[in-house]
Scaffold this motif. Sequence first.
Motif: not given
Length: 455
Positions: A365-381
């Motif tokens: 998930v972090k790799a997919e966000l590629a440094g962009e601040a967006r809300i993922s489904a995962r709390t830890d991320v």
Amino acid sequence: MFAAFTAVALAATACGGSSEPAGKDAKNITLTIAANSIVGGKNSAGAEWIEKWVIPRFIEAQKAKGVTAKVTFAPSGVDDEQYKTKLALDLRSKGGADVIAVDGIWVGEFVQAGYLKPLSEVAGDQADKWEGWSQIPDSVQGLGSFEDKRYGIPLGTDGRVLYYNKKLFAQAGLPADWQPKSWQEILDAGTKLKALPGVTPIQINAGTAMGEATSMQGALPLLVGAGGEIWADGKWAGGNQPVKDVLDFYTKVYGGGLGDPKLQQEAKGRDKSFAEFAAGKIGILAEGDYFWRSVINPEDGIAKMADRDTSVGYAMIPAKQPGAGLRGQDFVSMSGGGVRVLNPNSKYPSQAFELLAFMHSAEGVKAELAGEARISARTDVNKEVLAGEPMLTFVAEKVLPVTAYRPPLAVYPQVSVALQEATAAAASGKSVDEAATTYQKKVEGIVGGPGNVSS
């Protein structure tokens, strides 16, 4: 269900494709990922992530287990309805990719058509034992669920809040850290803002010109705030009490001079409301976190606000009164987002789930966000990637645990339009009873009669 789909001859990407025996212990596997993204075109970054990060790293991880994996990506770069049609044809013909990205709102429709099965049915126990579920709030898991069964893992999501202009609040004698606990408190704040010249106190989307934005930012959050749902227990909401409560709120805003009814009828009304809020002419506005990230972003927003971080406050959407919301909640929201599902016809369902889980791991998930601040489904991320983003952290931590979703059913868009029309009627001065009765009749016509409607 899919009568409207044109029978186009499409070369389906066959699931699997190796002559190796199927099953958990296969040493040679072939898997395909499908998404509506393509390098250099639609959702290009997502396509690059799949091609350059997911595929090589998953192949490497399988190799370490003594498995030779061949993984391919089937890209698309078409409009969502075209992509949906192709998926439906693939799944109907028992073909298609093994891991498929879909809009969360398609899940129930695909389930009812027999195209999807619960993850645990496709991949067995490992689907329920996946570590990632503990990092995805139950409310967010709802995005990939239908009738209490999990069909997919949610991608990123979003949430709706109330934005307010702190400068206008100060002028009206309202607090800088405003958090209304009831609808009445929103209306009371609107009444104080009404004293300011040239200011529209409240903007809550109404009518059909705003389209689905009326439902998602206005009517549906209010509906769950009144303890209702647009679809529950196999029935669609007709002119029932929660719907009447929603329409009553609209009449109080627009009939009470707290909102601008003309703005709701303009073709570009939503964009105009953005510009007016950015210019300090709207006091309170209901929107998603997209508004913060992309609309009033001081750097590259479509309605830039240089002083966004100091002048704009945000609050949770209250239930009609404390405890009156869906599930007895004090605060509510609505969310949308994408989901990845498993093809029930996969030749290698166990390994297909491993691939799905790999894509939704914290690292993935972090790799997919590629440094962009967006809300993922995962709390830890979210804790990590949103550390410098107080507003998005607020949505991730406070709003997502109380959120709700639209019903993922084929007829929903038509019911949504009927609801939008009802808000238009209320905003233009029709009585609550008249608007609710007309809406009830429309919904009955859409969903096959009064037996399918709660009134």
